[in-house]
Scaffold this active site. Structure first.
Site, PDB file in Angstrom:
ATOM      1  CD  GLU B 174      87.157 -71.531   0.163  1.00 13.67           C
ATOM      2  OE1 GLU B 174      86.231 -70.817  -0.263  1.00 13.67           O
ATOM      3  OE2 GLU B 174      87.065 -72.230   1.191  1.00 13.67           O
ATOM      4  CD  GLU B 298      84.608 -75.224   6.865  1.00 10.05           C
ATOM      5  OE1 GLU B 298      85.587 -75.646   7.462  1.00 10.05           O
ATOM      6  OE2 GLU B 298      84.597 -74.992   5.646  1.00 10.05           O
ATOM      7  NE  ARG B 343      86.708 -80.490  11.450  1.00 11.07           N
ATOM      8  CZ  ARG B 343      87.558 -79.664  10.859  1.00 11.07           C
ATOM      9  NH1 ARG B 343      88.321 -78.876  11.595  1.00 11.07           N
ATOM     10  NH2 ARG B 343      87.638 -79.590   9.542  1.00 11.07           N
ATOM     11  CE  LYS B 367      86.131 -81.417   3.011  1.00 15.66           C
ATOM     12  NZ  LYS B 367      86.896 -80.260   3.501  1.00 15.66           N
ATOM     13  CG  ASP B 372      89.420 -79.866   5.803  1.00 14.91           C
ATOM     14  OD1 ASP B 372      89.221 -80.356   4.685  1.00 14.91           O
ATOM     15  OD2 ASP B 372      89.377 -78.651   6.022  1.00 14.91           O
ATOM     16  CD  GLU B 394      85.003 -82.859  -1.187  1.00 12.56           C
ATOM     17  OE1 GLU B 394      83.761 -82.864  -1.336  1.00 12.56           O
ATOM     18  OE2 GLU B 394      85.602 -81.990  -0.520  1.00 12.56           O
ATOM     19  CD  GLU B 400      92.463 -76.368   2.726  1.00 12.24           C
ATOM     20  OE1 GLU B 400      91.739 -77.095   2.013  1.00 12.24           O
ATOM     21  OE2 GLU B 400      92.009 -75.695   3.676  1.00 12.24           O
ATOM     22  CG  HIS B 528      93.663 -79.012  12.439  1.00 10.90           C
ATOM     23  ND1 HIS B 528      93.737 -77.705  12.856  1.00 10.90           N
ATOM     24  CD2 HIS B 528      92.565 -79.074  11.639  1.00 10.90           C
ATOM     25  CE1 HIS B 528      92.727 -77.013  12.333  1.00 10.90           C
ATOM     26  NE2 HIS B 528      92.016 -77.812  11.587  1.00 10.90           N
ATOM     27  CD1 TRP B 550      88.095 -74.923  12.296  1.00 16.18           C
ATOM     28  CD2 TRP B 550      87.732 -72.735  12.076  1.00 16.18           C
ATOM     29  NE1 TRP B 550      87.032 -74.768  11.441  1.00 16.18           N
ATOM     30  CE2 TRP B 550      86.775 -73.425  11.283  1.00 16.18           C
ATOM     31  CE3 TRP B 550      87.684 -71.327  12.083  1.00 16.18           C
ATOM     32  CZ2 TRP B 550      85.809 -72.778  10.523  1.00 16.18           C
ATOM     33  CZ3 TRP B 550      86.720 -70.679  11.318  1.00 16.18           C
ATOM     34  CH2 TRP B 550      85.792 -71.402  10.544  1.00 16.18           C
TER      35      TRP B 550
END
Lengths: 706, 706
Positions: B174, B298, B343, B367, B372, B394, B400, B528, B550
């Site tokens: 992933e 998620e 969020r 994180k 993210d 993290e 990504e 984002h 999202w």
């Protein structure tokens, strides 16, 4: 003082050699093109005396590729830099390239090798011919053959010799067991991985002249301008090596990326979409090969979604491709889900009625057997059934049903068994080979393809020995008359060892490997016993699946009364699709060869066979002896240890451990399950499995956990 | 005659060297452990004089691994076989291993390097310490540092230094952009890929001491006996290198593979399932590290499915692991889909109330930022917020949101920006680093992890320069005080070139690379904006997605009146989650650093900034200068061509072509879209995009085609 300096230099060199050797054990990347120094000094000197220069007066990319390969190979094999010249040097011996479009006795891609006054003349009508001739010459040297006085001509018996890559745009490979896709789509077109070139070299060396770069379960993404540009970059790399690119297409692309509401092949807008798309492709890739299509099969879209026929669909694409000499490879792998029917018969029933209705640039691509690449299948009845429509052979190199990357299965015997089968459609001698090469019916197109077993693993194929399957496909597509033993001999000498006793030992292992696999997985014509979906391990008890013909029971039909699928007249009459001569081979259960028995007959467990055993005894015996033979193969492999590179040897040895474990898994699963179905005991003399059927069933369940 | 034989031998050796060199250009496989011969002869001789033997009197696998590495490295670097002895040789200089459990001034994994009478003493309390000390010594030699008179002690500031692999059982990764998983599950446990050992060596060389082998979106399959056996095989390989294995677990495993109807953490059967499973694991892997859990995030299952809390879930697993000293790493990455919420605030709100309620062997893995892994984020407010519960960092190595494998982004500056941020939770100086290492609160566990960017690509990380991110994570987890520049310097000298001007040039590129990426993708704290789902390319116009958070609009909130997310008191008040000292840095739009502005403020397009430009002008300027800076980086890269291996240089150069193409794509997409939203013109002086917004929108659509 000079000696001292020599000593010092020698030390540094020695160290560098040591370091280089330590840093690279044989990782398999070089495939059968290793070109290691010939260890026999006399032999090396003999070749070296005859190969002092390479004369290439041409400027074609194909001849340049051939020249590069010859220089590279001889540097490795002979330890010398062969001189590059335009014309043969007087008073010395060497290699001379010769292009002659009018050369007689060979086809467009054919070649001649001739010793002409000491020089080796490589003649072709095209640069591709010279390239193939060069690889043939190198193969002779790699395998230690005499080249003095050589005189030979060779032309491919099949025109289209292709790999089919079931590679997806996200890098995964459907049924791939050797890593990720070779194609790095997100790096293309800017970055050209050096591996693409080595891929092309390997293919050219065995005569493969085309590659379908993406999965038959096709994403429409490949038809966008972005991706056409990426495919073009690959085509540019492959072109000098005589390799054309092809694409699998999604039949619904006009809807998915064309903004249309339909993909009906008779719709004018749809036809225009495809014409424009084809024009766009050929603008980028002038020698693009064509389309491969999986339509109305296993959920893929196709013409039948619009009540049109396979011919309607294929001909529409053919019309768009025709101006550019592109072709359509239309797959016959279609079958409706019918619990009462026989999937065996589906492809023939679907396609036979359309014989003669396909456009001239359409070829029907048929899997070797009627079901799906089982360890052993009789031939598809479509071979020989289509008189006016060319038929192509689709073999599967990737070991979907042959133990993935941990079982050693040399597939040439499987291919040959199919190719040598006599269809009898025009009397005795109408072998599948002859159907394919157009000598039974005068096909406009001839083709043989292998579903690739290549991936990003360093050694390309996962199991080191699986490289031989890629090799075999190329060699057989060029000349289906070569024997499995000849192929194995070449491959072993080029890839593993030149020591003849070891060559013979490894060849023996190769030639028995597929039969051993059949024995411990699917004896006597049993088929489709594998795990659902992933196709890993045994699941003969499978009775429920998304489709009835995806279960095991559909095929083996084992119950207390007997086992096997009755495909005689009294049963599904699938045998009726074969010509009489072939039908007769199988239809009498007393005469049907045991390896095919369960493909055609349902017999009682106590039925006595030509082997002297009952059906039940024969099945049990096969599972047990098959598993034991893996151990014997492993022992034989240990005996050639000193002749094989240590890393390769250890790699294969470790895979044998897995193979044996899984062979015993297959044995226990099938024997225990069929014992339950037959209500029979395992005959005495066979050690009872140390686990229960319920315990064995849990093993495959692990692999169903998502 | 002797001279003649020498000459002949010399020729053969020369040829072999040539062949070896030709056969292997630098493919990046060796990472920063290249160990090529030091080209400066005087320097090489100087080291060689001090390193004549390696004295290792111990029999531990860890000291054996250290000895092997030293011998291998010095063979490469110095061109000599260092003698292996038990005790230091009198009258010669060499390396001496020394284990002393009572050694003062270092921690369990720490080491000392001391020049003791000419010998280099490597002292550790454990074999791991000696191993780390050996790698430190080698690094000094690799980077050309003086070792004479050396005296140093070093201990890791963070105890758990881990990679997290988001690898699935089917071989996919992933968010992986460098090939397939390193773990070949179907070959394990029988076959041990030699790559596993090189993976362990690389990690040990930078102090990484743990690896979570499977994806946080975890398959229950890994908890079956089959897969525990496979993981055990990896653990056995990694153990000598001081690396423990951990597993991600699926919280619903009791249901999925345990035959239970529930996974309720308070259910007795569930608790028994986990206890038995843990026992089974420790029977196979006595030093197993523990579990990583993504729960109720998620779509993953978790304790809240049963109206239990994160503490209930974590503590249940902790109880099962406690007898074996295993730990639970429980991720804080949870957020409910709330179109009106923020969020940003979710993790803090979810976890802060449970501070003090987690078992002592639980650590919360956070994180670096609140959303993210965006190109730039402020720190997660959870750092410093949990006083009684240890918190782990993290970071994401895999790119990504940082251009996948075609954009060059050195992440150390991103990591350092976060680590150096002052939380102010215990006054000035309460940096994230100090929170993590337990000096702000006395945490029982300390941890820093990187989501791995490794895969089966030959060079491990796809983009050759991305190796440096793996390297940086290890170095910073060991010592968060090292600067980005120091890390870059080490890595370049070990991996690319020792020529100082070239080192400086490449370092400069590395150190600017992340800021350049931010400029052309997400300036001034925009975030984002990437393509939906695949996270490739720009899609700032995204307004519909399976979840409101999202989309892009949720974050940038651009309309004709302005742009940015108001997280002040007047807005979502996310800033209220920070301690006052940090809040003050961001809360005043006039004082908030521009790089973070849009994270916290919604401002009119015409708002004048400290830069002298309006918001709109600043955004446009950033996109344009960012893209242009890629070209300048590419030019600078061309200038170091002679100092870098040709294959590596060409590889990076090709990726620059893609990076620039995509930078322009980002620029055009965002500038055109925000121009539409703001109803503003692109200011004069910037060349207008040569395509329309509609045309740019089609580009990302290509990547949405399945």
């Amino acid at each position: 003082m000079i000696l001292m300096r020599f000593m010092k230099l020698l030390f540094v060199l020695l160290f560098l050699v040591f370091q280089a050797a330590a840093a690279r054990a044989e990782d398999g990347y070089r495939l059968w093109l290793r070109y290691d120094l010939i260890s026999n000094a006399a032999q090396r000197a003999s070749y070296a005396g005859k190969l002092n220069f390479i004369a290439n007066e041409y400027e074609y990319p194909g001849t340049a590729a051939a020249e590069e390969e010859v220089v590279r190979a001889l540097k490795g094999l002979l330890g010398k830099e062969v001189k590059r010249v335009k014309k043969a040097e007087q008073g010395k011996k060497g290699i001379v390239f010769r292009l002659n479009a009018q050369e007689e006795g060979i086809s467009e891609e054919g070649f001649k090798l001739n010793d002409q006054g000491g020089n080796i003349l490589i003649t072709g009508k095209t640069a591709a011919g010279v390239l193939y001739g060069s690889f043939e010459l190198l193969r002779k040297i790699q395998t230690g053959q005499k080249i003095e006085g050589i005189t030979m001509a060779s032309s491919p018996k099949i025109a289209l010799r292709l790999l089919n890559h079931w590679d997806n745009h996200n890098g995964t490979i459907e049924r791939g067991y050797a890593g990720q896709s070779l194609w790095k789509w997100y790096e293309l077109p800017e970055r050209i991985d050096t591996r693409y070139i080595d891929y092309a070299r390997a293919n050219a060396s065995i005569g493969i002249n085309g590659t379908v770069v993406n999965n038959v379960n096709a994403s429409a993404r490949f038809l966008t301008g972005e991706y056409i540009g990426k495919v073009k970059a690959l085509a540019d790399v492959f072109r000098p090596y005589g390799i054309k690119v092809y694409m699998s297409v999604n039949f619904a692309s006009p809807r998915l990326i064309g903004g249309l509401k339909t993909a009906d092949p008779l719709d004018e807008q749809v036809r225009t979409f495809w014409k424009n798309k084809v024009k766009e492709i050929y603008t980028e890739i002038p020698d693009f090969g064509g389309f491969l299509v999986k339509a109305n099969s296993e959920g893929e879209p196709g013409p039948m979604d619009y009540n049109r026929t396979h011919a309607d669909g294929a001909n529409m694409l053919a019309e768009a491709l025709k101006p550019y000499k592109g072709i359509v490879m239309w797959r016959s792998f279609v079958y409706a889900a019918d619990p009462k029917g026989d999937r065996f018969k589906a492809a023939y029933n679907e396609f036979k009625p359309f014989d003669g209705q396909f456009a001239e640039n359409v070829i029907i691509q048929v899997k070797n057997g009627p079901i799906d690449f089982m360890p052993r299948e009789p031939i598809s009845p479509l071979f020989g059934a289509l008189e006016k429509t060319p038929v192509s052979m689709e073999f599967q190199l990737t070991q979907e049903y042959l133990g993935w990357a941990t079982h050693w299965v040399f597939e040439a015997p499987l291919f040959k068994e199919c190719l040598d089968t006599d269809t009898h459609v025009k009397g005795k001698g109408s072998t599948v080979s002859k159907v394919l090469d157009g000598s039974v019916y005068p096909y406009r197109l001839t083709s043989m393809v292998g579903v690739a077993n290549t991936g990003s693993d360093r050694n390309w194929t996962g199991h080191p020995m699986a490289q031989a399957n890629w090799y075999a496909l190329g060699r057989l597509a060029w000349d289906h008359g070569i024997t499995s033993s000849e192929i194995a001999d070449e491959w072993v000498r080029m890839s593993l060892t030149s020591n003849t006793p070891a060559v013979e030992s490894v060849k023996k292992l190769m030639l028995q490997s597929r039969e051993v696999y059949v024995k411990y997985t699917s004896p006597m014509g049993l088929h489709h016993l594998m795990g659902e979906g992933h196709h890993f391990g045994p699941e003969p008890w499978l009775v429920k699946a998304p489709r009835p013909d995806w279960t095991a029971l559909y095929y083996h039909r084992a119950d207390s009364s007997g086992i096997g699928f009755d495909r005689t007249k009294g049963g599904s009459d699938a045998l009726g699709q074969y010509a009489e001569g072939l039908r007769k081979v199988y239809e009498d259960p007393e005469k049907c060869p045991l390896p095919f028995l369960m493909w055609f007959h349902h017999l009682s467990w106590d039925h006595r066979l030509s082997s002297g055993r009952t059906v039940w005894e024969e099945i049990v015996n096969s599972y047990y002896t098959g598993a034991e033979e893996v151990l014997k193969m492993e022992e034989a492999w240990q005996k050639v240890k000193t002749d094989i590179d240590p890393e390769v040897h250890a790699n294969v040895a470790a895979r044998f451990r897995t193979q044996y474990k899984e062979a015993v898994w297959w044995r226990d699963a099938c024997v225990l399950y069929f014992a339950q179905q037959s209500r029979k005991e395992i005959p005495s003399g066979y050690p009872l499995p140390t686990r229960t059927l319920e315990e064995v069933k849990k093993l495959v369940e692990v692999y169903h956990v998502r």
